[in-house]
Design a protein around this motif. Structure first.
Motif, PDB file in Angstrom:
ATOM      1  N   ASP A  11       0.871  -1.182   0.000  1.00 27.30           N
ATOM      2  CA  ASP A  11       0.000   0.000   0.000  1.00 27.30           C
ATOM      3  C   ASP A  11       0.903   1.226   0.000  1.00 27.30           C
ATOM      4  O   ASP A  11       1.847   1.299   0.789  1.00 27.30           O
ATOM      5  CB  ASP A  11      -0.903  -0.005   1.238  1.00 27.30           C
ATOM      6  CG  ASP A  11      -2.040   1.004   1.140  1.00 27.30           C
ATOM      7  OD1 ASP A  11      -1.741   2.213   1.010  1.00 27.30           O
ATOM      8  OD2 ASP A  11      -3.207   0.593   1.197  1.00 27.30           O
ATOM      9  N   ASP A  12       0.629   2.184  -0.883  1.00 24.95           N
ATOM     10  CA  ASP A  12       1.519   3.340  -0.986  1.00 24.95           C
ATOM     11  C   ASP A  12       1.262   4.395   0.087  1.00 24.95           C
ATOM     12  O   ASP A  12       2.002   5.373   0.174  1.00 24.95           O
ATOM     13  CB  ASP A  12       1.435   3.974  -2.382  1.00 24.95           C
ATOM     14  CG  ASP A  12       0.069   4.565  -2.681  1.00 24.95           C
ATOM     15  OD1 ASP A  12      -0.935   4.016  -2.188  1.00 24.95           O
ATOM     16  OD2 ASP A  12       0.007   5.565  -3.419  1.00 24.95           O
ATOM     17  N   HIS A  13       0.237   4.214   0.922  1.00 24.63           N
ATOM     18  CA  HIS A  13      -0.005   5.137   2.034  1.00 24.63           C
ATOM     19  C   HIS A  13       0.658   4.553   3.282  1.00 24.63           C
ATOM     20  O   HIS A  13       0.136   3.613   3.893  1.00 24.63           O
ATOM     21  CB  HIS A  13      -1.503   5.338   2.257  1.00 24.63           C
ATOM     22  CG  HIS A  13      -2.162   6.096   1.144  1.00 24.63           C
ATOM     23  ND1 HIS A  13      -2.713   5.473   0.048  1.00 24.63           N
ATOM     24  CD2 HIS A  13      -2.326   7.430   0.942  1.00 24.63           C
ATOM     25  CE1 HIS A  13      -3.211   6.390  -0.771  1.00 24.63           C
ATOM     26  NE2 HIS A  13      -2.980   7.581  -0.261  1.00 24.63           N
ATOM     27  N   SER A  14       1.797   5.119   3.651  1.00 29.07           N
ATOM     28  CA  SER A  14       2.610   4.523   4.708  1.00 29.07           C
ATOM     29  C   SER A  14       1.896   4.471   6.057  1.00 29.07           C
ATOM     30  O   SER A  14       2.045   3.496   6.804  1.00 29.07           O
ATOM     31  CB  SER A  14       3.939   5.267   4.846  1.00 29.07           C
ATOM     32  OG  SER A  14       3.723   6.636   5.134  1.00 29.07           O
TER      33      SER A  14
ATOM     34  N   GLY B 146       5.436  -0.137  -0.449  1.00 28.21           N
ATOM     35  CA  GLY B 146       4.505   0.745  -1.134  1.00 28.21           C
ATOM     36  C   GLY B 146       4.568   0.719  -2.645  1.00 28.21           C
ATOM     37  O   GLY B 146       3.891   1.512  -3.301  1.00 28.21           O
ATOM     38  N   THR B 147       5.361  -0.200  -3.231  1.00 31.63           N
ATOM     39  CA  THR B 147       5.478  -0.248  -4.690  1.00 31.63           C
ATOM     40  C   THR B 147       5.373  -1.676  -5.208  1.00 31.63           C
ATOM     41  O   THR B 147       5.600  -2.643  -4.469  1.00 31.63           O
ATOM     42  CB  THR B 147       6.825   0.332  -5.165  1.00 31.63           C
ATOM     43  OG1 THR B 147       7.889  -0.524  -4.718  1.00 31.63           O
ATOM     44  CG2 THR B 147       7.032   1.746  -4.635  1.00 31.63           C
TER      45      THR B 147
ATOM     46  N   LEU C 169      -1.589   2.386  -6.506  1.00 31.66           N
ATOM     47  CA  LEU C 169      -0.262   2.477  -5.893  1.00 31.66           C
ATOM     48  C   LEU C 169       0.500   3.631  -6.540  1.00 31.66           C
ATOM     49  O   LEU C 169       1.494   3.432  -7.236  1.00 31.66           O
ATOM     50  CB  LEU C 169       0.501   1.160  -6.077  1.00 31.66           C
ATOM     51  CG  LEU C 169      -0.135  -0.065  -5.405  1.00 31.66           C
ATOM     52  CD1 LEU C 169       0.486  -1.348  -5.935  1.00 31.66           C
ATOM     53  CD2 LEU C 169       0.022   0.027  -3.894  1.00 31.66           C
ATOM     54  N   GLY C 170       0.009   4.840  -6.341  1.00 31.99           N
ATOM     55  CA  GLY C 170       0.644   5.991  -6.972  1.00 31.99           C
ATOM     56  C   GLY C 170       0.457   5.933  -8.477  1.00 31.99           C
ATOM     57  O   GLY C 170      -0.661   5.971  -8.979  1.00 31.99           O
TER      58      GLY C 170
END
Length: 231
Positions: free
Chosen positions: A26-29, A52-53, A75-76
């Motif tokens: 998940d790209d939201h840490s 996150g990637t 993911l961004g």
């Protein structure tokens, strides 16, 4: 693939009789780390990794034993599809539960086509997420009720579609179709693709002709029911 009730039966290879090893992508840490802490505190779970990637997730999957992947859809600049496709190509795929703030019915159908065993919406309770994970690891499926149409679209398409009859869409037409499926206006699609609005309208007219429809609503339905794997 119901979104409620409890799963029965043992997991594949006795997974549910041992610690469930979870990979979180998940790209939201803040969300990712909070979820990791929640699962580490849950009996029978351990977090095998969190990142996150797509690339970092694939690397962890190559190096570590994992029973289930909790995969964010957006993911961004990347999407869950890329991770799913590459994991399958490398023969390292594991059961995937999409954990998302929301996605379109088309994207939900596509994620399931690529092997996702469920879709869980982030605003649901932590207890329900634990239940969803256990069900997927046990060999079952979990689908949030709002995405029931996506499963129906996918099943109907698999039963009815003849690949030889699918129309050929250009790259531009596919991009415009995805914009329509995401609910964008012609102007917004043009801005996203860096083309003129007239170009978008022309592509849209070609899509109408190729799919035999007359309106955007009919186009969305045709794409979901007949051509879910075109994009």
């Amino acid at each position: 693939m119901p979104g409620g009730g409890r799963s029965s039966g043992a997991g594949h290879g006795g997974v549910m009789n041992s610690t469930v090893k979870v990979l979180i992508i998940d790209d939201h840490s803040l969300f990712r780390r909070g979820l990791a802490r929640l699962l580490e505190a849950e009996p029978g779970f351990t977090v095998a990794g969190e990142c996150g990637t797509v690339e970092a997730g694939l690397q962890m999957l190559r190096e570590r034993p994992v029973d289930i992947v909790l995969l964010d859809f957006d993911l961004g600049l990347e999407r869950a599809f890329e991770f799913q496709t590459r994991a399958r190509e490398e023969n390292i795929a594991r059961p995937v539960l999409i954990v998302t703030a929301g996605l379109s019915q088309f994207d939900a159908a596509k994620a399931m086509e690529l092997g996702a065993r469920g879709i869980f919406v982030k605003h649901r309770s932590p207890d329900l997420l634990v239940e969803a994970i256990r069900r997927v690891v046990s060999g079952g499926e979990w689908l949030d009720p709002r995405y029931a149409p996506a499963r129906l679209y996918r099943e109907k398409a698999v039963r009815q579609r003849d690949p030889s009859e699918a129309p050929a869409f250009s790259i531009r037409e596919k991009s415009v179709l995805r914009g329509v499926l995401e609910g964008l206006t012609n102007k917004e699609i043009a801005a996203e693709l860096n083309v003129s609005e007239a170009s978008v309208k022309a592509a849209l007219q070609r899509l109408f002709q190729k799919t035999g429809v007359r309106t955007r609503g009919q186009l969305v339905r045709a794409a979901l029911e007949q051509f879910p794997d075109v994009l």
